[in-house]
Enzyme design. Structure first.
Site, PDB file in Angstrom:
ATOM      1  N   HIS A  16       0.835  -1.200   0.000  1.00 42.58           N
ATOM      2  CA  HIS A  16       0.000   0.000   0.000  1.00 42.58           C
ATOM      3  C   HIS A  16       0.870   1.250   0.000  1.00 42.58           C
ATOM      4  CE1 HIS A  16      -0.319   0.699   4.682  1.00 42.58           C
ATOM      5  NE2 HIS A  16       0.920   0.566   4.287  1.00 42.58           N
ATOM      6  N   CYS A  35       5.845   6.138   4.486  1.00 37.48           N
ATOM      7  CA  CYS A  35       4.637   5.403   4.069  1.00 37.48           C
ATOM      8  C   CYS A  35       3.941   6.080   2.902  1.00 37.48           C
ATOM      9  CB  CYS A  35       3.667   5.262   5.242  1.00 37.48           C
ATOM     10  SG  CYS A  35       4.331   4.263   6.561  1.00 37.48           S
ATOM     11  N   HIS A  41       4.911   0.222  -0.458  1.00 38.51           N
ATOM     12  CA  HIS A  41       5.741  -0.714   0.311  1.00 38.51           C
ATOM     13  C   HIS A  41       4.823  -1.813   0.808  1.00 38.51           C
ATOM     14  CE1 HIS A  41       3.996   2.123   3.158  1.00 38.51           C
ATOM     15  NE2 HIS A  41       3.948   1.102   3.985  1.00 38.51           N
ATOM     16  N   HIS A  43       3.565  -5.035   3.670  1.00 39.26           N
ATOM     17  CA  HIS A  43       3.477  -5.498   5.063  1.00 39.26           C
ATOM     18  C   HIS A  43       3.053  -6.959   5.079  1.00 39.26           C
ATOM     19  CE1 HIS A  43       3.826  -1.600   7.014  1.00 39.26           C
ATOM     20  NE2 HIS A  43       2.970  -1.098   6.135  1.00 39.26           N
ATOM     21  N   ASP A  81      -4.814 -10.646   0.034  1.00 37.98           N
ATOM     22  CA  ASP A  81      -3.496 -11.275   0.006  1.00 37.98           C
ATOM     23  C   ASP A  81      -2.795 -11.064  -1.338  1.00 37.98           C
ATOM     24  OD1 ASP A  81      -1.406 -12.752   1.122  1.00 37.98           O
ATOM     25  OD2 ASP A  81      -2.188 -14.650   0.333  1.00 37.98           O
ATOM     26  N   HIS A  82      -1.560 -10.578  -1.273  1.00 42.76           N
ATOM     27  CA  HIS A  82      -0.745 -10.301  -2.459  1.00 42.76           C
ATOM     28  C   HIS A  82      -1.391  -9.290  -3.401  1.00 42.76           C
ATOM     29  CE1 HIS A  82       1.487 -13.622  -0.850  1.00 42.76           C
ATOM     30  NE2 HIS A  82       2.454 -13.387  -1.700  1.00 42.76           N
ATOM     31  N   GLU A 126      -0.155  -4.647  11.739  1.00 43.50           N
ATOM     32  CA  GLU A 126       0.491  -4.197  10.509  1.00 43.50           C
ATOM     33  C   GLU A 126       1.985  -4.486  10.550  1.00 43.50           C
ATOM     34  OE1 GLU A 126      -0.214  -0.374   7.801  1.00 43.50           O
ATOM     35  OE2 GLU A 126       1.071   0.049   9.519  1.00 43.50           O
TER      36      GLU A 126
HETATM   37 ZN   LIG Z   1       2.582   0.730   5.436  1.00 39.70          ZN
END
Ligand SMILES: [Zn+2]
Length: 136
Positions: A16, A35, A41, A43, A81-82, A126
């Site tokens: 995100h 961020c 990036h 998580h 997911d992904h 997160e």
């Molecule tokens: Zn983040």
């Protein structure tokens, strides 16, 4: 017998970028720091789904954890997911994908599906150090 809380943990990975369109680029950089970097990036998230209810005398369960896992995977995790949370997820369309916003949207999806037990709490990790909780 009173009610019992049962919790299932599920994990997913997603990318995100934190960016609020209503703010200027400078304000976004100031507020979100790294961020906000343009290409995003990732998580490794962990979601804890806590369900509360009475123990069914027939099964000895509040909820069948296999079924709970299936529900959360099918209706939520499979969509996250992904994925890139800024672009790939219909229920996050136009929403800045902070952990807070993600947990609130996740609640709206899961809450009606957890019957006859009830959704008590979602805890979304997160990072190893940060989580948010939502109780509806
Ligand atoms: Zn983040």
């Amino acid at each position: 017998m009173g009610e019992v809380t049962v919790t299932r943990r599920l994990t997913f990975s997603a990318a995100h970028r934190l960016h609020e369109p209503a703010l200027t680029d400078d304000e976004n950089r100031e507020l979100f720091g790294l961020c906000n970097s343009p290409y995003g990036h990732g998580h490794n998230y962990a979601l804890e789904v806590a369900v509360r209810g009475r123990v069914d005398p027939r099964t000895g369960y509040v909820v069948d954890l296999k079924q709970l896992k299936e529900i959360v995977n099918t209706h939520l995790v499979a969509h996250l997911d992904h994925r890139n949370l800024n672009f790939d997820v219909e229920f996050l369309d136009g929403i800045n994908p902070t952990t807070e916003n993600l947990v609130v949207r996740s609640w709206a999806i899961l809450e009606p599906l957890i019957q006859p037990a009830r959704l008590l709490r979602l805890r979304l990790w997160e990072t190893e150090n940060n989580y948010v909780e939502y109780e509806g």
